[in-house]
Design a protein around this motif. Structure first.
Motif: not given
Length: 81
Positions: A14-20
């Protein structure tokens, strides 16, 4: 004999890809040698493994716990220096 428990669980579904990747690497840095994090994802995190190999060579162990098709789980263990 008991199964080891993850020091941290990082569920990136559920985390935005750029923050993963930054979150995963920050969590990994907080581990003590011998501890592991449990990564939960909705696809094979192979690109993350390649990044670990490039940036943290010989500092981690990677073990698939579940390999899809809908959920992927990986233990990422911090090795002793």
């Amino acid at each position: 004999m008991s199964t080891p428990t993850a020091k941290s669980t990082v569920d990136v579904r559920t985390i935005e890809p750029r923050f993963r990747h930054p979150i995963i690497f920050n969590t990994f840095e907080e581990l003590q040698p011998g501890e592991f994090l449990l990564l939960v994802n909705d696809h094979d995190p192979a690109p993350l493994r390649y990044q670990f190999e490039a940036e943290r060579a010989n500092q981690f162990a990677w073990e698939y716990i579940e390999q899809g098709p809908e959920v992927w789980q990986v233990h990422i263990t911090k090795k002793a220096a």
